[in-house]
Design a protein around this motif. Sequence first.
Motif, mmCIF file in Angstrom:
data_model
loop_
_atom_site.group_PDB
_atom_site.id
_atom_site.type_symbol
_atom_site.label_atom_id
_atom_site.label_comp_id
_atom_site.label_asym_id
_atom_site.label_seq_id
_atom_site.Cartn_x
_atom_site.Cartn_y
_atom_site.Cartn_z
ATOM 1 N N ALA A 141 41.737 65.496 59.637
ATOM 2 C CA ALA A 141 40.426 65.337 59.001
ATOM 3 C C ALA A 141 40.561 65.056 57.509
ATOM 4 O O ALA A 141 39.771 64.296 56.932
ATOM 5 N N VAL A 142 41.578 65.644 56.879
ATOM 6 C CA VAL A 142 41.831 65.361 55.457
ATOM 7 C C VAL A 142 42.135 63.874 55.278
ATOM 8 O O VAL A 142 41.592 63.202 54.383
ATOM 9 N N GLY A 143 43.029 63.348 56.131
ATOM 10 C CA GLY A 143 43.371 61.939 56.019
ATOM 11 C C GLY A 143 42.176 61.033 56.223
ATOM 12 O O GLY A 143 41.956 60.087 55.457
ATOM 13 N N ALA A 144 41.362 61.310 57.256
ATOM 14 C CA ALA A 144 40.180 60.484 57.519
ATOM 15 C C ALA A 144 39.169 60.601 56.383
ATOM 16 O O ALA A 144 38.573 59.598 55.962
ATOM 17 N N SER A 145 38.974 61.810 55.871
ATOM 18 C CA SER A 145 38.026 62.002 54.769
ATOM 19 C C SER A 145 38.492 61.281 53.511
ATOM 20 O O SER A 145 37.679 60.720 52.765
ATOM 21 N N THR A 146 39.798 61.279 53.280
ATOM 22 C CA THR A 146 40.329 60.575 52.107
ATOM 23 C C THR A 146 40.075 59.086 52.224
ATOM 24 O O THR A 146 39.637 58.429 51.271
ATOM 25 N N HIS A 147 40.346 58.507 53.415
ATOM 26 C CA HIS A 147 40.075 57.079 53.627
ATOM 27 C C HIS A 147 38.590 56.776 53.451
ATOM 28 O O HIS A 147 38.222 55.691 52.999
ATOM 29 N N ALA A 148 37.747 57.733 53.832
ATOM 30 C CA ALA A 148 36.304 57.530 53.718
ATOM 31 C C ALA A 148 35.790 57.778 52.308
ATOM 32 O O ALA A 148 34.609 57.591 52.039
ATOM 33 N N GLY A 149 36.667 58.223 51.395
ATOM 34 C CA GLY A 149 36.263 58.480 50.016
ATOM 35 C C GLY A 149 35.584 59.819 49.809
ATOM 36 O O GLY A 149 35.027 60.068 48.746
ATOM 37 N N ALA A 150 35.655 60.696 50.820
ATOM 38 C CA ALA A 150 35.038 62.029 50.703
ATOM 39 C C ALA A 150 36.083 63.012 50.199
ATOM 40 O O ALA A 150 36.598 63.851 50.948
ATOM 41 N N PHE A 151 36.384 62.934 48.915
ATOM 42 C CA PHE A 151 37.512 63.689 48.372
ATOM 43 C C PHE A 151 37.218 65.182 48.282
ATOM 44 O O PHE A 151 38.122 66.004 48.469
ATOM 45 N N GLU A 152 35.977 65.565 48.002
ATOM 46 C CA GLU A 152 35.650 66.991 47.951
ATOM 47 C C GLU A 152 35.795 67.618 49.330
ATOM 48 O O GLU A 152 36.334 68.719 49.478
ATOM 49 N N THR A 153 35.316 66.920 50.345
ATOM 50 C CA THR A 153 35.472 67.413 51.715
ATOM 51 C C THR A 153 36.945 67.515 52.070
ATOM 52 O O THR A 153 37.389 68.492 52.692
ATOM 53 N N ALA A 154 37.710 66.499 51.690
ATOM 54 C CA ALA A 154 39.142 66.516 51.979
ATOM 55 C C ALA A 154 39.816 67.721 51.326
ATOM 56 O O ALA A 154 40.683 68.367 51.936
ATOM 57 N N SER A 155 39.415 68.051 50.118
ATOM 58 C CA SER A 155 40.004 69.212 49.428
ATOM 59 C C SER A 155 39.694 70.505 50.160
ATOM 60 O O SER A 155 40.561 71.382 50.302
ATOM 61 N N LEU B 198 49.101 64.573 51.380
ATOM 62 C CA LEU B 198 47.662 64.343 51.402
ATOM 63 C C LEU B 198 46.987 64.865 50.133
ATOM 64 O O LEU B 198 46.053 64.248 49.618
ATOM 65 N N ARG B 199 47.482 65.996 49.618
ATOM 66 C CA ARG B 199 46.914 66.515 48.361
ATOM 67 C C ARG B 199 47.121 65.490 47.236
ATOM 68 O O ARG B 199 46.226 65.265 46.414
ATOM 69 N N GLY B 200 48.281 64.878 47.195
ATOM 70 C CA GLY B 200 48.525 63.848 46.185
ATOM 71 C C GLY B 200 47.626 62.647 46.377
ATOM 72 O O GLY B 200 47.115 62.070 45.400
ATOM 73 N N GLN B 201 47.401 62.224 47.626
ATOM 74 C CA GLN B 201 46.525 61.081 47.886
ATOM 75 C C GLN B 201 45.087 61.388 47.482
ATOM 76 O O GLN B 201 44.390 60.531 46.925
#
Length: 881
Positions: free
Chosen positions: A378-392, A414-417
């Motif tokens: 989910a972190v990876g998908a959220s990062t691709h979607a630009g949802a960085f707060e959710t990814a965190s 993923l934290r770095g991305q």
Amino acid sequence: MLRGEPGIGKTALLEYLIASTSDLIVLRAVGVESEMELAYASLHQLCAPVLEQLERLPAPQRQALETVFGLSGGPPPDRFLVGLGGLSLLSEAAEERPLLCVVDDAQWLDQASALTLAFVARRLLAEPIGIVFATRQSNDELEHLSELELHGLVNGDARALLESALRFGLDARVRDRIVAESRGNPLALLELPRGLTPTELAGGFRLPETRGLTTRIERSFVRRLEALSDETLRLLLVAAAEPVGDPVLLWRAAGRLGIEPEAVDPAEREGLVAVGERVIFRHPLVRSAVYTSSSAEDCRAVHLALAEVTDREAEPDRRAWHLATAAAGPDEEVATELVRSAERARARGGFAAAAAFLQRAVALSLDPGARADRALAAVGASTHAGAFETASRLLVAAEAGPLDEFGRANADVLRGQVAFGSADPDAPKLLLQGATRMQPLDVDLARETYMLAWGAAALRAHPSDSDTLADISRHIRTLPLPATPDPLARLLAGLATLAIEGPAHAFEDLRRAATALTAETAAVDVVRSTWGATPAVTALWDANWLQAVAAQQIELAREVGALDRLPFHLSTLAVPTALMGDLVGAASVAAEIDSVTAATGRPPIRAATGLLAALRGSEAATAAADRLQARARAKGAGSALAHWPAAIHYNGLARFEDALSAARDATMTPTYLWPSMLSLPELVEAAARTGAREGARGAIEPLAESARASGTDWALGVAARCRALLAEEDEAERLYREAIERLARTRMRPDLARARLLYGEWLRRESRRVDAREQLRVAHEQFLSIGMEAFAERTRRELVATGGTVRKRTVEARDDLTAQERQVALLARDGLSNVDIGARLFLSRHTVAYHLRKVFSKLGISSRRELAAALPESEVEPASA
């Protein structure tokens, strides 16, 4: 865009519009809150009636739409290719009759559909197509569209509407209070008094006091719902939970719950819902009121019934979503279904949908290990979607679980991305940490992470943390070389050596990497090599290679649909094109960059336009450079991208003190980085002209080292020109002649013209006026032919001072073309069809034809055949750099 609060009349206006357009084809879509996580659901709803036009689309666009609509399988297409396909599909549908697209409740569009429809809306120019959106509030995905904000009725009209809804007289003060509280909202005026007795209205006792208007309208609907039977309420809840308004699903689910069909009658008599070909609520707030006023137990029961009647094969994702909503607690089977839905969403390019499915899967996961793994996904998908707060937030959940060593390393990557996507200054260090931890587990993933870390560090490259780039480079050198040749591995090795030992030692690896990158490579190399190709090839001082690398990456990006990266690659191509003196060609590339960024809503990329303005010497460039110098920005590669053109521009204006200041700012980063290396010649010239000779000598040293390492005529010619500025008499003339001789063998026309200008200035100061006139006249002609107005004017003043004369420049008709018209004309001149040009520039073929008609009119021609004569090929001759 119609924008206004609930009940203000948006839907009524849309219905009025549709009723007034009987001669148009009308396509409709309505955003559904519960479908916001299903990628392209609303786009499919809108386009479903015209899907027979798919066969007429170019293959890449057709395949993209077929993939996202689930009509065929395939890799996830780029969302901008989907946007271009949507534009073409609607354009084809409008061939017979003009087309009107009406999208209500746009605030509930899924993100993929909203971005696609915004893309289409921004590209409409010559097509007989109109798109009207209605939304409650501004939508980030739909920004930059013309907007009409709807306001409430004025007091007189508001009172008239209120009185039309009442069966009895109303105290004037109570009436005025209702009008004031409603703020003229028509639905509020009609709904707020419902269910209240004349006695209650007379004193206003039951009117809500403090809550928001939306809540007040919902409460009005809730009061009307309270009069209905439990069976009718449960049927309305089924309708509210079923997102597409399918009456077949409604009745099947109702049957599962033991609800009889006649239960709908009271709700229809009350005007709350209508069940026909579709299930339609009177207003979205009716749906909201039904759902929010129901118990959690009833909602779960309804979703379970809907899941049971939803086709497992045809609608697996909606079925999984209903099951997930019906789950009262962890459910491993449902979580597994959600993961499968996420995989399907990702295959359609719907990263936001994939992220939503995975987040729900995390919540329902019973096994701690599976929960942690799903959280990482989910972190990876959220990062691709630009949802960085959710990814965190998801990262925290993932790390709380029992991750294995690979999972821990992946979490660091993923934290770095996430940090890089969020522009976090700690991104280089976090990426380095992730790459280091991943290295013994997956060397390929580690290599890609090192590349991103190196690029992130190079982009920042602030003098205060220059050790970070060196530290990353040292770790890169610990990577084993792969058994088979790999351009990324070779490129990384060269970049590491460049940062640690300098250009001379890095040359061989960088040359091999550049050669490999210009060969036919796997499509993935477009992504893998992005951050290293430009500094690597720039360090080689070979503009031909830089052009070839950029052209190759552009072609690969187009082939695989990586259109979100296309502006970056186009910018990389525009820079060497401009440095070669083909300002017309560079302007065409810059126009394409603007087309892509405007179409996609991305922030504009200014590197190419800034360099073009500086070389042209425009007034806009002067104003921009003056603002830049006045602001004293933070130093770094991003800043250097602005200070380097400013230094060029000030040197053209002979404002050498300003040029020296800008050049110093541009070279505060390590000089082996682009564009710091290319700023050194500006620093040498400005320092020499202001008497700061020590500063000039300090800049020549790294410049000369880099030139010797590359050995290209461009590098050696520029180095000779710079050394001549500080040399004594005989040595200066020899170096100026060497610079002219070397640069004449290259395509670098601006540098050649500047060598002649400096030589002519030196000759005039040596009182050799005749020799000076010869050099200055040629330089002046070259500057004019390139379009470098500021340098041409500087040269003209020198030439007049020698007693020479200057020809008057004539204005060509082609100079009247806009950047977009020129780009369309050049592509048409080169043989591309209107469809091909549209695919390249994100335009429909109708808009291409519109631009060509204007081009023909301005150039005084009538056909494509005449474009070759009206727009001749660039004067730049092929040669080695």
